[in-house]
Design a protein around this motif. Structure first.
Motif, PDB file in Angstrom:
ATOM      1  N   THR A 185      65.035  27.245  38.333  1.00 59.08           N
ATOM      2  CA  THR A 185      64.188  26.993  39.499  1.00 59.08           C
ATOM      3  C   THR A 185      62.747  26.952  39.025  1.00 59.08           C
ATOM      4  O   THR A 185      62.268  27.892  38.399  1.00 59.08           O
ATOM      5  N   VAL A 186      62.062  25.893  39.339  1.00 59.49           N
ATOM      6  CA  VAL A 186      60.681  25.723  38.907  1.00 59.49           C
ATOM      7  C   VAL A 186      59.782  25.725  40.140  1.00 59.49           C
ATOM      8  O   VAL A 186      60.005  24.972  41.087  1.00 59.49           O
ATOM      9  N   GLU A 187      58.809  26.580  40.121  1.00 61.61           N
ATOM     10  CA  GLU A 187      57.885  26.694  41.249  1.00 61.61           C
ATOM     11  C   GLU A 187      56.490  26.350  40.765  1.00 61.61           C
ATOM     12  O   GLU A 187      56.026  26.857  39.753  1.00 61.61           O
ATOM     13  N   THR A 188      55.828  25.476  41.484  1.00 65.97           N
ATOM     14  CA  THR A 188      54.458  25.099  41.161  1.00 65.97           C
ATOM     15  C   THR A 188      53.515  25.793  42.119  1.00 65.97           C
ATOM     16  O   THR A 188      53.662  25.707  43.342  1.00 65.97           O
ATOM     17  N   ILE A 189      52.551  26.508  41.570  1.00 65.91           N
ATOM     18  CA  ILE A 189      51.604  27.278  42.377  1.00 65.91           C
ATOM     19  C   ILE A 189      50.212  26.717  42.139  1.00 65.91           C
ATOM     20  O   ILE A 189      49.808  26.492  41.000  1.00 65.91           O
ATOM     21  N   GLU A 190      49.497  26.470  43.218  1.00 62.57           N
ATOM     22  CA  GLU A 190      48.121  25.997  43.109  1.00 62.57           C
ATOM     23  C   GLU A 190      47.171  27.129  43.453  1.00 62.57           C
ATOM     24  O   GLU A 190      47.336  27.818  44.455  1.00 62.57           O
ATOM     25  N   ILE A 191      46.183  27.323  42.617  1.00 62.25           N
ATOM     26  CA  ILE A 191      45.142  28.322  42.858  1.00 62.25           C
ATOM     27  C   ILE A 191      43.811  27.597  42.869  1.00 62.25           C
ATOM     28  O   ILE A 191      43.431  26.977  41.868  1.00 62.25           O
ATOM     29  N   GLU A 192      43.122  27.648  43.996  1.00 65.23           N
ATOM     30  CA  GLU A 192      41.833  26.964  44.096  1.00 65.23           C
ATOM     31  C   GLU A 192      40.711  27.968  43.897  1.00 65.23           C
ATOM     32  O   GLU A 192      40.674  29.010  44.548  1.00 65.23           O
ATOM     33  N   SER A 193      39.826  27.659  42.981  1.00 60.83           N
ATOM     34  CA  SER A 193      38.712  28.570  42.718  1.00 60.83           C
ATOM     35  C   SER A 193      37.684  28.454  43.832  1.00 60.83           C
ATOM     36  O   SER A 193      37.709  27.539  44.649  1.00 60.83           O
ATOM     37  N   GLU A 194      36.758  29.384  43.840  1.00 57.94           N
ATOM     38  CA  GLU A 194      35.626  29.305  44.755  1.00 57.94           C
ATOM     39  C   GLU A 194      34.838  28.046  44.424  1.00 57.94           C
ATOM     40  O   GLU A 194      34.494  27.792  43.266  1.00 57.94           O
ATOM     41  N   GLU A 195      34.526  27.254  45.432  1.00 57.65           N
ATOM     42  CA  GLU A 195      33.915  25.958  45.185  1.00 57.65           C
ATOM     43  C   GLU A 195      32.517  26.077  44.603  1.00 57.65           C
ATOM     44  O   GLU A 195      32.087  25.244  43.826  1.00 57.65           O
ATOM     45  N   ASN A 196      31.784  27.082  45.000  1.00 58.94           N
ATOM     46  CA  ASN A 196      30.403  27.220  44.562  1.00 58.94           C
ATOM     47  C   ASN A 196      30.156  28.630  44.052  1.00 58.94           C
ATOM     48  O   ASN A 196      30.852  29.572  44.418  1.00 58.94           O
ATOM     49  N   GLU A 197      29.164  28.741  43.239  1.00 55.17           N
ATOM     50  CA  GLU A 197      28.827  30.049  42.682  1.00 55.17           C
ATOM     51  C   GLU A 197      27.409  30.421  43.081  1.00 55.17           C
ATOM     52  O   GLU A 197      26.603  29.577  43.476  1.00 55.17           O
ATOM     53  N   TRP A 198      27.114  31.704  43.002  1.00 58.69           N
ATOM     54  CA  TRP A 198      25.751  32.162  43.231  1.00 58.69           C
ATOM     55  C   TRP A 198      24.843  31.652  42.129  1.00 58.69           C
ATOM     56  O   TRP A 198      25.201  31.671  40.960  1.00 58.69           O
ATOM     57  N   VAL A 199      23.671  31.224  42.511  1.00 64.05           N
ATOM     58  CA  VAL A 199      22.657  30.754  41.572  1.00 64.05           C
ATOM     59  C   VAL A 199      21.398  31.584  41.775  1.00 64.05           C
ATOM     60  O   VAL A 199      20.905  31.715  42.902  1.00 64.05           O
ATOM     61  N   ASP A 200      20.889  32.164  40.703  1.00 58.34           N
ATOM     62  CA  ASP A 200      19.664  32.950  40.780  1.00 58.34           C
ATOM     63  C   ASP A 200      18.467  32.032  41.012  1.00 58.34           C
ATOM     64  O   ASP A 200      18.312  31.021  40.315  1.00 58.34           O
ATOM     65  N   LEU A 201      17.614  32.397  41.953  1.00 60.84           N
ATOM     66  CA  LEU A 201      16.378  31.653  42.194  1.00 60.84           C
ATOM     67  C   LEU A 201      15.162  32.327  41.579  1.00 60.84           C
ATOM     68  O   LEU A 201      14.060  31.801  41.663  1.00 60.84           O
ATOM     69  N   PHE A 202      15.378  33.474  40.979  1.00 59.32           N
ATOM     70  CA  PHE A 202      14.301  34.195  40.293  1.00 59.32           C
ATOM     71  C   PHE A 202      14.904  34.896  39.090  1.00 59.32           C
ATOM     72  O   PHE A 202      15.850  35.672  39.233  1.00 59.32           O
ATOM     73  N   ASP A 203      14.368  34.589  37.898  1.00 59.85           N
ATOM     74  CA  ASP A 203      14.937  35.135  36.667  1.00 59.85           C
ATOM     75  C   ASP A 203      14.362  36.486  36.288  1.00 59.85           C
ATOM     76  O   ASP A 203      14.725  37.072  35.266  1.00 59.85           O
ATOM     77  N   GLY A 204      13.443  37.011  37.085  1.00 60.99           N
ATOM     78  CA  GLY A 204      12.844  38.313  36.810  1.00 60.99           C
ATOM     79  C   GLY A 204      11.694  38.278  35.823  1.00 60.99           C
ATOM     80  O   GLY A 204      11.025  39.300  35.622  1.00 60.99           O
ATOM     81  N   GLN A 205      11.437  37.105  35.251  1.00 63.35           N
ATOM     82  CA  GLN A 205      10.427  37.014  34.201  1.00 63.35           C
ATOM     83  C   GLN A 205       9.372  35.945  34.454  1.00 63.35           C
ATOM     84  O   GLN A 205       8.285  35.992  33.876  1.00 63.35           O
TER      85      GLN A 205
END
Length: 244
Positions: free
Chosen positions: A26-46
């Motif tokens: 028996t073969v089962e195909t599973i789909e896992i969708e990642s989070e579409e977007n990631e957090w992006v830093d708007l200030f690098d601290g420097q």
């Protein structure tokens, strides 16, 4: 630039069963969708990379980077020269997003986070187009006597459902979520404002506010994010955004 890391991982699981000398798979195909977007830093601290002075030019000298925070050095405003201060904005514009930062304010201080800002020579200040999440010392600043002008409020439009601001000198987590015309403001983990933008009800509310004679106010569905110079010491850190 914002990064979109949306992708789908697929893998197969093969299970073997044996019965009476025969086997069945028996073969089962599973789909896992990642989070579409990631957090992006708007200030690098420097550095002020990704930020500019509203209206043009580099961030003024009154804004400083101190201990990986953006700090308005208003205690020394008597030494400011023309162009040293003023509101600062992101270089990039954002439409549907989840924005976060931490802020703290000096005693009797006033500032704000202004979003959906349209930067143009037509508009002298970010608040002529953008909406503001208020930053305030509720115990010391006279603006706190006005409903809708307290910390966490959608300035001059909607008061917070409850007061969640922390004591003076402590850091507050502010979150602004704009998604397909729906707006949420969160302060310290609590949703304090929720409303729909650009509806007939919204326009009626604006018409009853101090923004009623500003033709560009809240008209833009995509814009910059501004940190306000209100002439008081204020600190910002951990500034980041996620596209929705």
């Amino acid at each position: 630039m914002m990064k979109n890391l949306g992708y789908t991982l697929m893998f197969s699981a093969t299970l073997a069963f044996s019965c009476g000398g025969s086997s069945e798979q028996t073969v089962e195909t599973i789909e896992i969708e990642s989070e579409e977007n990631e957090w992006v830093d708007l200030f690098d601290g420097q550095s002020f990379d990704g930020w500019k002075k509203y209206g043009g030019g580099d961030v003024g000298k009154a804004w400083k980077i101190q201990d990986e925070t953006i700090f308005l050095d208003a205690a020394n405003k008597e030494n400011w020269e023309a162009g040293d201060a003023g509101d600062i904005v992101t270089v990039e514009e954002f439409e549907n997003f989840h924005f976060q930062l931490e802020w703290k304010i000096a005693e009797n201080g006033n500032s704000g986070i202004i979003f959906l800002v349209h930067e143009s020579e037509e508009y002298s200040y970010p608040w002529m187009t953008g909406l503001e999440m208020q930053i305030l010392d509720n115990d010391g600043h006279p603006d706190a006597k006005i409903v809708t002008h307290r910390a966490g409020d959608l300035y001059d439009l909607i008061e917070s459902s409850e007061e969640t601001v922390k004591p003076l000198g402590e850091w507050n987590l502010a979150e602004i979520i704009v998604n397909q015309g729906e707006l949420e403001l969160h302060l310290n983990g609590v949703m304090v404002v929720s409303t729909s933008l650009w509806t007939a009800e919204w326009e009626e509310m604006v018409a009853g506010s101090k923004f009623k004679d500003m033709p560009g106010f809240s008209k833009y569905k995509k814009g910059k994010i501004a940190l306000q110079d209100h002439g008081d010491e204020v600190w910002f850190r951990n500034i980041r955004i996620k596209q929705l």
